[in-house]
Design a protein around this motif. Structure first.
Motif, PDB file in Angstrom:
ATOM      1  N   UNK A  42      35.097  32.197  66.153  1.00 12.40           N
ATOM      2  CA  UNK A  42      35.898  33.405  66.030  1.00 12.40           C
ATOM      3  C   UNK A  42      37.017  33.408  67.073  1.00 12.40           C
ATOM      4  N   UNK A  43      38.257  33.310  66.610  1.00 13.16           N
ATOM      5  CA  UNK A  43      39.388  33.289  67.536  1.00 13.16           C
ATOM      6  C   UNK A  43      39.553  34.639  68.228  1.00 13.16           C
ATOM      7  N   UNK A  44      39.265  35.737  67.513  1.00  9.66           N
ATOM      8  CA  UNK A  44      39.404  37.067  68.122  1.00  9.66           C
ATOM      9  C   UNK A  44      38.416  37.251  69.276  1.00  9.66           C
ATOM     10  N   UNK A  45      37.165  36.861  69.045  1.00  5.66           N
ATOM     11  CA  UNK A  45      36.153  37.030  70.081  1.00  5.66           C
ATOM     12  C   UNK A  45      36.417  36.105  71.266  1.00  5.66           C
ATOM     13  N   UNK A  46      36.810  34.858  70.992  1.00  8.80           N
ATOM     14  CA  UNK A  46      37.103  33.921  72.081  1.00  8.80           C
ATOM     15  C   UNK A  46      38.256  34.425  72.934  1.00  8.80           C
ATOM     16  N   UNK A  47      39.312  34.915  72.307  1.00  8.67           N
ATOM     17  CA  UNK A  47      40.473  35.411  73.057  1.00  8.67           C
ATOM     18  C   UNK A  47      40.112  36.664  73.847  1.00  8.67           C
ATOM     19  N   UNK A  48      39.275  37.531  73.271  1.00  6.96           N
ATOM     20  CA  UNK A  48      38.887  38.750  73.980  1.00  6.96           C
ATOM     21  C   UNK A  48      38.040  38.412  75.214  1.00  6.96           C
ATOM     22  N   UNK A  49      37.147  37.440  75.086  1.00  7.42           N
ATOM     23  CA  UNK A  49      36.331  37.018  76.236  1.00  7.42           C
ATOM     24  C   UNK A  49      37.227  36.438  77.329  1.00  7.42           C
ATOM     25  N   UNK A  50      38.186  35.595  76.945  1.00  5.96           N
ATOM     26  CA  UNK A  50      39.105  35.025  77.927  1.00  5.96           C
ATOM     27  C   UNK A  50      39.894  36.119  78.634  1.00  5.96           C
ATOM     28  N   UNK A  51      40.432  37.066  77.866  1.00  7.67           N
ATOM     29  CA  UNK A  51      41.190  38.156  78.480  1.00  7.67           C
ATOM     30  C   UNK A  51      40.351  38.975  79.437  1.00  7.67           C
ATOM     31  N   UNK A  52      39.086  39.252  79.069  1.00  6.60           N
ATOM     32  CA  UNK A  52      38.211  40.030  79.938  1.00  6.60           C
ATOM     33  C   UNK A  52      37.899  39.269  81.230  1.00  6.60           C
ATOM     34  N   UNK A  53      37.670  37.965  81.113  1.00  9.05           N
ATOM     35  CA  UNK A  53      37.384  37.160  82.311  1.00  9.05           C
ATOM     36  C   UNK A  53      38.593  37.106  83.246  1.00  9.05           C
ATOM     37  N   UNK A  54      39.769  36.882  82.682  1.00  7.72           N
ATOM     38  CA  UNK A  54      40.978  36.828  83.519  1.00  7.72           C
ATOM     39  C   UNK A  54      41.212  38.178  84.192  1.00  7.72           C
ATOM     40  N   UNK A  55      41.025  39.270  83.457  1.00  3.35           N
ATOM     41  CA  UNK A  55      41.278  40.600  84.012  1.00  3.35           C
ATOM     42  C   UNK A  55      40.276  40.951  85.115  1.00  3.35           C
ATOM     43  N   UNK A  56      39.017  40.526  84.967  1.00  4.90           N
ATOM     44  CA  UNK A  56      37.990  40.908  85.941  1.00  4.90           C
ATOM     45  C   UNK A  56      37.901  39.963  87.130  1.00  4.90           C
ATOM     46  N   UNK A  57      38.212  38.675  86.912  1.00  4.98           N
ATOM     47  CA  UNK A  57      38.035  37.689  87.987  1.00  4.98           C
ATOM     48  C   UNK A  57      39.329  37.322  88.686  1.00  4.98           C
ATOM     49  N   UNK A  58      40.458  37.576  88.051  1.00  9.11           N
ATOM     50  CA  UNK A  58      41.739  37.186  88.632  1.00  9.11           C
ATOM     51  C   UNK A  58      42.287  38.349  89.453  1.00  9.11           C
ATOM     52  N   UNK A  59      41.818  38.481  90.669  1.00 10.69           N
ATOM     53  CA  UNK A  59      42.205  39.611  91.517  1.00 10.69           C
ATOM     54  C   UNK A  59      43.617  39.459  92.088  1.00 10.69           C
ATOM     55  N   UNK A  60      44.158  38.244  92.050  1.00 14.58           N
ATOM     56  CA  UNK A  60      45.424  37.996  92.734  1.00 14.58           C
ATOM     57  C   UNK A  60      46.641  38.329  91.888  1.00 14.58           C
ATOM     58  N   UNK A  61      46.474  38.613  90.577  1.00 19.88           N
ATOM     59  CA  UNK A  61      47.649  38.922  89.752  1.00 19.88           C
ATOM     60  C   UNK A  61      47.234  39.524  88.417  1.00 19.88           C
ATOM     61  N   UNK A  62      48.212  40.132  87.751  1.00 17.80           N
ATOM     62  CA  UNK A  62      48.043  40.604  86.370  1.00 17.80           C
ATOM     63  C   UNK A  62      49.223  40.125  85.528  1.00 17.80           C
ATOM     64  N   UNK A  63      49.915  39.101  86.006  1.00 22.02           N
ATOM     65  CA  UNK A  63      51.181  38.737  85.376  1.00 22.02           C
ATOM     66  C   UNK A  63      50.995  38.058  84.019  1.00 22.02           C
ATOM     67  N   UNK A  64      49.855  37.377  83.800  1.00 19.61           N
ATOM     68  CA  UNK A  64      49.653  36.729  82.497  1.00 19.61           C
ATOM     69  C   UNK A  64      49.708  37.751  81.371  1.00 19.61           C
ATOM     70  N   UNK A  65      49.090  38.926  81.592  1.00 21.40           N
ATOM     71  CA  UNK A  65      49.102  39.968  80.573  1.00 21.40           C
ATOM     72  C   UNK A  65      50.514  40.520  80.393  1.00 21.40           C
ATOM     73  N   UNK A  66      51.232  40.694  81.512  1.00 15.63           N
ATOM     74  CA  UNK A  66      52.600  41.203  81.407  1.00 15.63           C
ATOM     75  C   UNK A  66      53.498  40.244  80.634  1.00 15.63           C
TER      76      UNK A  66
END
Length: 394
Positions: free
Chosen positions: A251-275
Motif C-alpha cells: 500500500x503506497x498510501x500507508x507506506x507514505x503515511x508511516x514515513x511522514x509520521x516517522x520524519x515528523x516525530x523523529x526529525x527534531x532538527x527541521x520541518x523543511x521536507x514537508x514545506x
C-alpha cells in the motif's frame, strides 16, 4: 518553405495536454476566487470535459489521457498527500487533540462506514463495491473544512473540534482502506491462505517500507542548507516511496503515511521536507483531479446512477448518525457540541478519489461503478460541504 503539418507524436501530445491542463487550472483558480465554487470541483469538471471529448466526440471510449504517463502522475500525487498526512500525526498533536476529538472522530468513522457498507449490501450491491465505498466514505477533505472555519473566524469549541478531527481523519481513512482491501482480498479469494498472506504482505510490507525509508530520512534530511538541496531530498523521498511500493505490491498510501509520521516525530532538527513538498504538491494534484475526472466512463454512467444516489444519501446519513453518537458520548465530558456536527465532515476530495482509483485496480470488474460513484459524489460533497460546515457552526 513551410514544413507540412503532421499529427503530433505521443510525446508531443502528452506535453501539449500537460500544458493545457495546467493552463486550465489557472482559469479554474480565477473562477474559484471570484465565485464560491470549489476549485477541486472545477478541476474534476475539466477532467469530465476531457472524457466527453475522448469518449463522445472522438469515439475512443477506451483511450486514456496521457497514455502511460497518467498512472505515475496519479501515484506521485497520492504519495505526496499521504506523506503530508503522516506529518500531521505527531505525538504532540495527538496529545493536544485530546479524548474529545478522538471520541467524535471514531464515532463518525465507525457509524459512517457501517451505514454505507450495510446500506449498500442491503440494496443488493456487490460485496466488493459495498466494502470499498464504506472504506472510502471515511475520508474527509480537510482543506474545505479549514478554509470555511478560518473564513468565518470561529474559535469556539465546535470549530476547534472540527479542525482537530479533519487533521487526523484522512489518516484514519488510509488505515481503514488498507484493512478493507486486505479483508476483501481474503474474502473474495478462492485460496484463503494465499489471500491472507497477500493481505499481510500488503499491510505489513507497507509498514516495513515506510520504516525503511522513514528512519534514515528522519536523520538525513534537512542537514544541508535550506533551498534546493532540501527540495531534492523531498522529491527523492516521494519518488522512492511511489516506485518501491508499486514494485513491491504494498500500500503506497500507508507506506507514505508511516514515513511522514516517522520524519515528523523523529526529525527534531527541521520541518523543511514537508514545506518543500507543500510548495510543489499543487501541480501534481491538478493532474490528479483532472485525470480522475477523465477516467469516468460516461457511456455507462447511467448504469451507476442508483449507486451514486445511494452512496451520497448513505454517507450523509452515516455522518449525521455518527456525529449524534459522538456528541452523546462526549456529553459525559460536558462538551458543548452541536448534535449535527457530523454533517460538517461531509466534504470529500483527493484522498477519496485516490482510494477509488486503487480500488478500481484491485477490482477491475467494478472499477467503472466505483470511479463513477466517487468522482460524481465528490462534486456533490465539495459543493454542499462548505454550506453544511457553515450551518453547523451557525
Amino acid at each position: 518553405m513551410v514544413p507540412s503539418m503532421t499529427e503530433p507524436g505521443p510525446a508531443s501530445a502528452s506535453l501539449i495536454l500537460l500544458g493545457a491542463i495546467l493552463s486550465l487550472s489557472i482559469l479554474a483558480d480565477a473562477v474559484a476566487s471570484r465565485t464560491r465554487l470549489p476549485r477541486i470541483s472545477l478541476l474534476v469538471l475539466v477532467g469530465l470535459g476531457v472524457a466527453v471529448v475522448q469518449q463522445w466526440w472522438l469515439a475512443q471510449p477506451d483511450a486514456r489521457p496521457l497514455d502511460g504517463l497518467g498512472e505515475p502522475l496519479i501515484q506521485v500525487a497520492l504519495v505526496m498527500v499521504a506523506f503530508l498526512l503522516g506529518g500531521e500525526l505527531t505525538a504532540e498533536r495527538l496529545r493536544t487533540t485530546g479524548p474529545l476529538i478522538l471520541i467524535v472522530s471514531l464515532s463518525v468513522i465507525v457509524v459512517g462506514a457501517l451505514a454505507v457498507g450495510a446500506g449498500l449490501l442491503a440494496l443488493g450491491f456487490p460485496l466488493a463495491v459495498a466494502v470499498s465505498l464504506a472504506a472510502i466514505s471515511v475520508a474527509t477533505d480537510p482543506a474545505a473544512v479549514q478554509e470555511t472555519i478560518h473564513a468565518g473566524g470561529d474559535t469556539r469549541l465546535r470549530a476547534r473540534v472540527l479542525l482537530g478531527i479533519v487533521a487526523i481523519d484522512d489518516g484514519w481513512g488510509i488505515l481503514v482502506f488498507g484493512l478493507a482491501m486486505a479483508a476483501l482480498g481474503w474474502a473474495l479469494s478462492g485460496d484463503g491462505q494465499l489471500a491472507l498472506l497477500e493481505a499481510a504482505w500488503e499491510l505489513g510490507g507497507a509498514l516495513a517500507l515506510g520504516a525503511l525509508v522513514g528512519l534514515p530520512a528522519a536523520w538525513l534530511t534537512g542537514r544541508l542548507a535550506p533551498g534546493e538541496p532540501t527540495r531534492v531530498e523531498a522529491i527523492a523521498l516521494i519518488l522512492l516511496l511511489a516506485g518501491l511500493s508499486s514494485w513491491l505490491g504494498v500500500s503506497s498510501l500507508l507506506a507514505a503515511m508511516v514515513t511522514g509520521a516517522l520524519v515528523a516525530n523523529l526529525s527534531r532538527h527541521h520541518t523543511r521536507s514537508f514545506n518543500e513538498i507543500e510548495h510543489i504538491e499543487w501541480p501534481f494534484l491538478v493532474f490528479f483531479f483532472v485525470l480522475s475526472g477523465a477516467s469516468v466512463d460516461l457511456l455507462h454512467l447511467d448504469e451507476s446512477l442508483g449507486l451514486i444516489l445511494a452512496y451520497v444519501l448513505l454517507r450523509l446519513a452515516g455522518r449525521l448518525l455518527g456525529g449524534l453518537l459522538g456528541v452523546r458520548l462526549a456529553r459525559v465530558r460536558q462538551a458543548e457540541l452541536p448534535r449535527d456536527i457530523g454533517l460538517a465532515l461531509t466534504p470529500q476530495a483527493g484522498v477519496a478519489m485516490g482510494m477509488a482509483l486503487l480500488a478500481a485496480e484491485h477490482f477491475p470488474a467494478h472499477g467503472t461503478a466505483l470511479l463513477s460513484a466517487v468522482v460524481t459524489s465528490t462534486l456533490v460533497f465539495e459543493t454542499i460541504g462548505p454550506m453544511l460546515v457553515r450551518r453547523v457552526l451557525r
